[in-house]
Design a protein around this motif. Structure first.
Motif, mmCIF file in Angstrom:
data_model
loop_
_atom_site.group_PDB
_atom_site.id
_atom_site.type_symbol
_atom_site.label_atom_id
_atom_site.label_comp_id
_atom_site.label_asym_id
_atom_site.label_seq_id
_atom_site.Cartn_x
_atom_site.Cartn_y
_atom_site.Cartn_z
ATOM 1 N N MET A 1 0.742 -1.171 0.135
ATOM 2 C CA MET A 1 0.076 -0.036 0.043
ATOM 3 C C MET A 1 1.247 1.145 -0.015
ATOM 4 N N GLN A 2 -0.082 2.550 -0.611
ATOM 5 C CA GLN A 2 1.172 3.380 0.207
ATOM 6 C C GLN A 2 0.196 4.181 0.713
ATOM 7 N N TYR A 3 1.697 4.849 2.082
ATOM 8 C CA TYR A 3 0.755 5.002 2.548
ATOM 9 C C TYR A 3 1.354 6.922 2.356
ATOM 10 N N PRO A 4 0.216 7.508 3.376
ATOM 11 C CA PRO A 4 0.479 9.262 3.030
ATOM 12 C C PRO A 4 0.884 10.226 3.090
ATOM 13 N N THR A 5 1.953 10.850 3.064
ATOM 14 C CA THR A 5 2.869 11.992 4.069
ATOM 15 C C THR A 5 2.839 12.234 4.645
ATOM 16 N N THR A 6 3.532 12.287 5.352
ATOM 17 C CA THR A 6 4.049 12.508 7.083
ATOM 18 C C THR A 6 4.233 14.579 7.726
ATOM 19 N N ALA A 7 4.630 14.685 5.872
ATOM 20 C CA ALA A 7 5.224 16.167 5.770
ATOM 21 C C ALA A 7 4.465 17.352 6.288
ATOM 22 N N ASP A 8 3.138 16.999 5.600
ATOM 23 C CA ASP A 8 2.506 18.451 6.290
ATOM 24 C C ASP A 8 1.734 18.422 7.380
ATOM 25 N N THR A 9 0.740 18.709 7.836
ATOM 26 C CA THR A 9 -0.011 19.098 8.748
ATOM 27 C C THR A 9 -1.451 19.085 8.565
ATOM 28 N N ILE A 10 -2.037 18.239 9.598
ATOM 29 C CA ILE A 10 -3.049 17.464 8.961
ATOM 30 C C ILE A 10 -4.777 17.388 10.924
ATOM 31 N N VAL A 11 -5.605 18.395 10.348
ATOM 32 C CA VAL A 11 -6.487 18.201 10.916
ATOM 33 C C VAL A 11 -7.954 18.148 11.386
ATOM 34 N N ALA A 12 -8.427 17.458 12.272
ATOM 35 C CA ALA A 12 -9.976 17.163 11.966
ATOM 36 C C ALA A 12 -10.341 16.627 13.205
ATOM 37 N N VAL A 13 -11.392 16.584 13.221
ATOM 38 C CA VAL A 13 -12.564 16.457 14.650
ATOM 39 C C VAL A 13 -12.563 15.110 15.086
ATOM 40 N N ALA A 14 -12.051 15.193 16.459
ATOM 41 C CA ALA A 14 -11.239 13.942 16.738
ATOM 42 C C ALA A 14 -12.401 13.464 17.883
ATOM 43 N N THR A 15 -13.806 13.323 17.898
ATOM 44 C CA THR A 15 -14.910 13.110 18.355
ATOM 45 C C THR A 15 -15.964 13.206 17.985
ATOM 46 N N GLY A 16 -17.401 12.241 18.614
ATOM 47 C CA GLY A 16 -17.747 11.821 17.364
ATOM 48 C C GLY A 16 -18.686 13.388 16.558
ATOM 49 N N TRP A 17 -19.717 13.393 16.266
ATOM 50 C CA TRP A 17 -20.145 13.835 14.913
ATOM 51 C C TRP A 17 -21.707 14.196 15.776
ATOM 52 N N GLU A 18 -21.774 14.195 16.964
ATOM 53 C CA GLU A 18 -22.903 14.378 17.568
ATOM 54 C C GLU A 18 -22.629 15.811 18.728
ATOM 55 N N PRO A 19 -23.873 16.134 19.070
ATOM 56 C CA PRO A 19 -23.408 17.733 20.344
ATOM 57 C C PRO A 19 -23.526 16.600 21.517
ATOM 58 N N SER A 20 -22.566 17.372 22.175
ATOM 59 C CA SER A 20 -22.237 16.457 23.235
ATOM 60 C C SER A 20 -21.682 17.648 23.730
ATOM 61 N N PRO A 21 -21.057 17.585 25.750
ATOM 62 C CA PRO A 21 -20.282 18.787 25.961
ATOM 63 C C PRO A 21 -19.260 19.058 25.879
ATOM 64 N N LEU A 22 -18.431 18.039 25.263
ATOM 65 C CA LEU A 22 -16.814 18.361 25.277
ATOM 66 C C LEU A 22 -16.711 17.908 23.235
ATOM 67 N N GLY A 23 -15.683 19.066 22.960
ATOM 68 C CA GLY A 23 -15.497 18.717 21.967
ATOM 69 C C GLY A 23 -14.184 19.162 21.162
ATOM 70 N N ILE A 24 -13.558 17.414 20.911
ATOM 71 C CA ILE A 24 -12.209 17.921 20.573
ATOM 72 C C ILE A 24 -11.310 18.217 19.049
ATOM 73 N N VAL A 25 -10.806 19.339 18.264
ATOM 74 C CA VAL A 25 -10.561 19.436 17.427
ATOM 75 C C VAL A 25 -8.813 18.777 17.436
ATOM 76 N N ARG A 26 -8.344 18.155 17.115
ATOM 77 C CA ARG A 26 -6.723 17.491 16.565
ATOM 78 C C ARG A 26 -5.977 18.156 15.803
ATOM 79 N N VAL A 27 -5.000 18.352 15.481
ATOM 80 C CA VAL A 27 -4.044 18.949 14.706
ATOM 81 C C VAL A 27 -2.504 18.217 15.193
ATOM 82 N N SER A 28 -2.101 17.881 13.242
ATOM 83 C CA SER A 28 -0.702 17.073 13.781
ATOM 84 C C SER A 28 -0.080 17.500 12.654
ATOM 85 N N GLY A 29 1.424 17.973 12.882
ATOM 86 C CA GLY A 29 2.076 18.433 11.955
ATOM 87 C C GLY A 29 3.468 18.982 12.720
#
Length: 450
Positions: free
Chosen positions: A1-29
């Motif tokens: 398989m071809q792995y994605p690059t690790t040289a750039d910076t990625i972001v995503a919501v790290a918690t479920g897509w439902e309203p909740s008391p806490l939501g986490i946005v994670r950034v790596s790079g």
């Protein structure tokens, strides 16, 4: 398989897509800290320990959202890179907008599983631990969760390494007796000792394999409904789910995304997936839907190819059906209430169903349950579980070969061949080869060549 690059910076919501008391946005790079200015947050200086500070995320000049920023400095983070997490109220529009601002500043939206992929590529997780992360996300019971946690901690990996060491040591002694019998420092291994060590290894490996198989039966299989547009997939999906989960329309292309619903068949919980039709792709949206369908079919434990039996097979449909793995596909004849127009040369339907009248639905559920049982479905199987079966088989063949010997091994070359096969199936893709491991033990232990 071809792995994605690790040289750039990625972001995503790290918690479920439902309203909740806490939501986490994670950034790596490498730009994780710098990009935070796009949401009005100043990152603290790098630290060898995690740092948590109170912040206010600002998307507008007159509006701020309270939260906390947690920063991890490479390599002491989950991904092995600089990581920043914004812990905010679990308001979905807020989380989406924060991600959008970070992407506008230069980040890239993370692919599914990409944070864990980076952890693997940066050496923070072993192959088996990656499987443990996926298994933990998909657990459906307490025992399955415990199994996933063991994979994540690397317990099976530790067992595999220990067995590999023992087998390699035994292989080194057997091959030394074959290849270096004239050397005065070589100590031969007796047939009774070989039999005893092989029996002990086989008991351990088979016991662990049996335990893993038992625990994996509690997981959830993924069953995908795939076929041409307007083949009756969504109607069948709704009938099996027991409610109108998917929009049913004679208009081709109504289903644009993969819909999922948990149902029970044969006493087991499964995830049923309704996929977009694999027809022509005149626009970008339909092309994206087709790609989603193909990915879902590749990852499904069982693919049900839905064909409307009132229409003949076309060359395009036969070609699309032939691309699916033969061992994981079944043809389901839909719209059986409208008449049958099948040819003897067409792929045979395993069952005929009608979503309108209910014909064949119970038979289809029984068929899916039997197929999953026959295929040995495993939803929490890690790389270690996959490798244990061939290792156990190789050890059994080696034990059978040693059992016919008296005090001296009669077929040491055959036993050595099977031990090599066991080692190959237990080792990771990286690391020393079997030859390197065996020769290292021979030269260290037997003073060959002086």
């Amino acid at each position: 398989m071809q792995y994605p690059t690790t040289a750039d910076t990625i972001v995503a919501v790290a918690t479920g897509w439902e309203p909740s008391p806490l939501g986490i946005v994670r950034v790596s790079g490498p730009a994780s800290r710098r990009l935070l200015v796009n949401v009005g947050v100043e990152a603290p200086p790098p630290s060898p320990r995690p740092v948590c500070v109170a912040v206010r995320v600002r998307l507008e000049d007159d509006c701020g959202w309270p939260g906390h920023l947690v920063c991890f400095t490479a390599p002491r983070s989950y991904t092995g890179q600089d990581v920043a997490e914004l812990h905010l109220p679990g308001c979905l529009p807020l989380l989406r907008e924060v991600c959008a601002r970070l992407i506008a500043g230069g980040a890239r939206r993370a692919l599914p599983g990409e944070f864990t992929a980076r952890a693997f590529l940066c050496g923070r997780l072993a192959r088996e631990q990656v499987e443990g992360v996926l298994a933990l996300l998909n657990t459906a019971s307490e025992s399955a969760a415990r199994q996933a946690a063991r994979l994540l901690r690397g317990e099976t990996q530790a067992d595999r390494e220990r067995w590999r060491e023992e087998i390699t040591d035994l292989l080194a002694r057997i091959e030394a007796g074959v290849d270096f019998a004239d050397e005065e420092d070589v100590q031969f291994v007796s047939a009774p000792e070989v039999r005893k060590r092989l029996a002990g290894l086989l008991v351990q490996v088979e016991a662990t394999l049996g335990q893993r198989r038992s625990e994996r039966r509690e997981g959830r299989a993924h069953v995908a409904l795939v076929g041409l547009p307007n083949a009756g997939k969504s109607a069948l999906f709704n009938a099996l789910c027991g409610h109108a989960r998917a929009i049913v329309s004679p208009v081709i292309g109504t289903t644009r995304d993969v819909l999922s619903c948990e149902i029970t068949v044969g006493g087991r919980r499964i995830v049923l997936q309704d996929c977009a039709g694999l027809g022509h792709a005149p626009d970008e949206l339909e092309l994206a839907a087709h790609r989603a369908t193909e990915r879902t079919a590749e990852l499904a434990d069982l693919v049900l190819w839905v064909h409307a039996v009132d229409t003949p097979w076309t060359d395009n449909e036969r070609a699309a059906y032939a691309r699916l793995p033969a061992e994981g596909r079944l043809v389901i004849g839909s719209k059986a209430d409208l008449g049958i127009a099948l040819s003897p040369n067409d792929p045979p339907a395993a069952v005929l169903v009608s979503a309108q009248t209910g014909r064949g639905l119970a038979e289809l559920q029984d068929l899916v349950a039997r197929q999953l049982d026959t295929s040995g479905f495993s939803s929490t199987a890690g790389a270690g579980d996959v490798d244990l079966a061939p290792a156990a088989l190789a050890l059994k063949r080696a034990a059978d070969a040693a059992r016919s010997s008296g005090d001296q091994l009669e077929a040491p070359e055959l036993i050595a061949l099977e031990l090599r096969a066991a080692i190959e199936s237990l080792r990771n893709s990286a690391g020393e080869t079997v030859d390197e491991a065996v020769l290292g033990r021979i030269f260290a232990r037997f003073c060959i060549g002086k």
